[in-house]
Enzyme design. Structure first.
Site, PDB file in Angstrom:
ATOM      1  N   ILE A   1       0.842  -1.199   0.000  1.00 26.72           N
ATOM      2  CA  ILE A   1       0.000   0.000   0.000  1.00 26.72           C
ATOM      3  C   ILE A   1       0.881   1.255   0.000  1.00 26.72           C
ATOM      4  O   ILE A   1       1.585   1.540   0.975  1.00 26.72           O
ATOM      5  CB  ILE A   1      -0.959   0.000   1.205  1.00 26.72           C
ATOM      6  CG1 ILE A   1      -1.806  -1.288   1.206  1.00 26.72           C
ATOM      7  CG2 ILE A   1      -1.846   1.241   1.170  1.00 26.72           C
ATOM      8  CD1 ILE A   1      -2.572  -1.547  -0.078  1.00 26.72           C
ATOM      9  N   THR A   2       0.804   1.999  -1.101  1.00 28.60           N
ATOM     10  CA  THR A   2       1.617   3.190  -1.274  1.00 28.60           C
ATOM     11  C   THR A   2       1.252   4.249  -0.224  1.00 28.60           C
ATOM     12  O   THR A   2       0.080   4.524   0.013  1.00 28.60           O
ATOM     13  CB  THR A   2       1.423   3.768  -2.679  1.00 28.60           C
ATOM     14  OG1 THR A   2       1.802   2.782  -3.643  1.00 28.60           O
ATOM     15  CG2 THR A   2       2.263   5.014  -2.887  1.00 28.60           C
TER      16      THR A   2
ATOM     17  N   GLU B   1      -1.240  -0.714 -10.551  1.00 29.88           N
ATOM     18  CA  GLU B   1      -2.442  -0.213 -11.230  1.00 29.88           C
ATOM     19  C   GLU B   1      -2.790  -1.059 -12.455  1.00 29.88           C
ATOM     20  O   GLU B   1      -3.292  -0.573 -13.456  1.00 29.88           O
ATOM     21  CB  GLU B   1      -2.287   1.272 -11.577  1.00 29.88           C
ATOM     22  CG  GLU B   1      -2.110   2.101 -10.317  1.00 29.88           C
ATOM     23  CD  GLU B   1      -2.229   3.584 -10.519  1.00 29.88           C
ATOM     24  OE1 GLU B   1      -2.964   4.008 -11.428  1.00 29.88           O
ATOM     25  OE2 GLU B   1      -1.596   4.325  -9.747  1.00 29.88           O
TER      26      GLU B   1
ATOM     27  N   GLN C   1      27.344   4.261 -35.642  1.00 33.44           N
ATOM     28  CA  GLN C   1      25.991   4.078 -36.167  1.00 33.44           C
ATOM     29  C   GLN C   1      25.119   3.200 -35.271  1.00 33.44           C
ATOM     30  O   GLN C   1      23.913   3.441 -35.146  1.00 33.44           O
ATOM     31  CB  GLN C   1      26.049   3.501 -37.583  1.00 33.44           C
ATOM     32  CG  GLN C   1      26.555   4.498 -38.616  1.00 33.44           C
ATOM     33  CD  GLN C   1      26.528   3.934 -40.020  1.00 33.44           C
ATOM     34  OE1 GLN C   1      26.554   2.707 -40.217  1.00 33.44           O
ATOM     35  NE2 GLN C   1      26.487   4.813 -41.004  1.00 33.44           N
TER      36      GLN C   1
ATOM     37  N   GLN D   1      22.663   0.334 -22.010  1.00 33.05           N
ATOM     38  CA  GLN D   1      23.533  -0.189 -23.057  1.00 33.05           C
ATOM     39  C   GLN D   1      24.392   0.922 -23.673  1.00 33.05           C
ATOM     40  O   GLN D   1      25.588   0.734 -23.905  1.00 33.05           O
ATOM     41  CB  GLN D   1      22.692  -0.866 -24.150  1.00 33.05           C
ATOM     42  CG  GLN D   1      23.474  -1.795 -25.062  1.00 33.05           C
ATOM     43  CD  GLN D   1      23.896  -3.081 -24.367  1.00 33.05           C
ATOM     44  OE1 GLN D   1      23.423  -3.382 -23.265  1.00 33.05           O
ATOM     45  NE2 GLN D   1      24.790  -3.823 -24.986  1.00 33.05           N
TER      46      GLN D   1
END
Length: 389
Positions: free
Chosen positions: A156-157, A364, A280, A337
């Site tokens: 529970i936030t 959510e 590239q 990366q």
């Protein structure tokens, strides 16, 4: 009353400036302390951010979801623990009261929620009921003029700092009359409420979650949101759907931050005497990141528009959350990366963001749940259009 374009532009500019100049430089401090300090919290409250999505008549700024997502993309640019401080007040907890509360309930709570005096927590998730509230085991039993609540919620936030729990509980088995799920307003200091220790998580240090137990918690009938014992499921689904658009926007903001960090790193870091941004394959990674961010931003704005116009409040939010949170995960991975070994080191922004945004694909409604909502919704719409067979 709506907030006009000029006023909102000022709010957005002030928020962006505060985030970029005051919060971004302190991200490591927040992570190391596993907390947002009181001075920062007070500054957020002074800016009106604890109630930006609460209607003005109840003490908030009254921003609609179109405006909400523009702010959310800024919130995503810094430590997600900052947004978490006021996220439940404006979002999944506060919106239950805005959309379903009685005038008396709104008068009692929304002003204090909007000011930041009270932190509201959305107490839905349980061991056996996360993305699908139908599996709730928490019970509320009528006892005279009161209700007695028993059950345990998890993850529970803002539970450790909450002043109000918006608690979903089953009052009876689902039947033809409804789901039997009600939502209750439970003060955090009510007898029988206990909050466990802070969860130790993979990321989002400073954004506190915890288990909350309700043992014989007695609340009056006036604590039932909207006075309707069958409103709980609809309240949960409505609040979560709106929140999905917001979370999608947060994901876009985080992805933009990773992109900015990666472009700057690629332009400044050399390999063999050349900036790695000239290679590239590095450019290809940056191009993939930029494409995802731009697509996500457009999708979030479209979903928010469809919410405000009520054209689509079910499929579009799930599409936005699914795409944007998955996209942000891909962008964060590419960002690490591009940074190479440096990107794997603690104290580097892309490493922290890589951990922080993993949660966006879970809460959510998981990505898998979003796919079920989208696919099932499309099939049902086609069946309705085809008519009876």
């Amino acid at each position: 009353m709506e907030v006009g374009a000029e006023d909102f532009a000022d709010i957005l500019a002030a928020t962006r400036d505060f985030i970029r100049t005051e919060l971004v430089p302190r991200e490591q401090e927040f992570a190391d302390a596993d907390a947002i300090d009181e001075a920062t919290r007070a500054a957020l409250a002074d800016m009106g951010l604890f109630g930006y999505a609460i209607p003005q008549q109840w003490g908030g700024l009254g921003l609609d979801l179109r405006q909400d997502v523009e702010l959310a993309m800024e919130f995503g640019y810094t430590s997600l623990a900052v947004r978490s401080q006021f996220g439940t007040n404006n979002g999944i907890a506060g919106q239950v009261l805005v959309d379903f509360g009685t005038d008396e309930q709104k008068l009692q709570w929304l002003g204090r929620i909007a000011s930041g005096e009270v932190i509201a927590s959305f107490a839905l998730t349980e061991d056996g009921a996360g993305s699908n509230p139908a599996g709730l085991a928490t019970r509320a039993v009528r006892d005279g003029d009161d209700w007695v609540i028993d059950g345990t919620k998890r993850f529970i936030t803002n539970a450790p700092s909450a002043g109000l729990f918006v608690v979903f509980a089953r009052t009876r088995p689902a039947d033809a009359a409804g789901t039997g799920i009600a939502v209750f307003l439970v003060p955090a200091d009510a007898p029988g409420v206990s909050v466990g220790p802070k969860d130790v998580k993979m990321g989002q240090e400073g954004a506190w979650t915890a288990e909350v137990a309700f043992r014989g918690v007695r609340v009056p009938d006036s604590a039932v949101v909207g006075g309707d014992v069958d409103a709980g499921y609809r309240a949960a689904m409505t609040s979560l759907a709106r929140g999905r658009v917001h979370i999608a926007a947060v994901a876009v903001g985080s992805a933009q931050r990773v992109l900015d960090e990666s472009v700057a790193y690629a332009a400044a870091t050399t390999q063999g005497g050349r900036p790695i941004g000239e290679f590239q394959l590095v450019q290809a990674m940056l191009a993939e990141m930029q494409t995802g961010v731009m697509a996500g931003r457009a999708l979030v704005r479209d979903a928010a528009d469809k919410w405000v116009t009520e054209e689509d409040r079910r499929i579009a939010p799930s599409v936005a959350k699914l795409y944007c949170t998955e996209m942000a995960g891909t962008v964060a991975d590419l960002g690490v990366q591009v940074h190479g070994g440096t990107g794997y080191m603690r104290g580097v922004a892309v490493e922290r963001i890589y951990r922080d945004i993993r949660l966006l694909r879970l809460y959510e409604g998981t990505s898998e749940i979003q796919k079920l909502i989208i696919g099932g919704g499309l099939v049902r719409a086609a069946a309705r259009a085809a008519g009876p067979r």
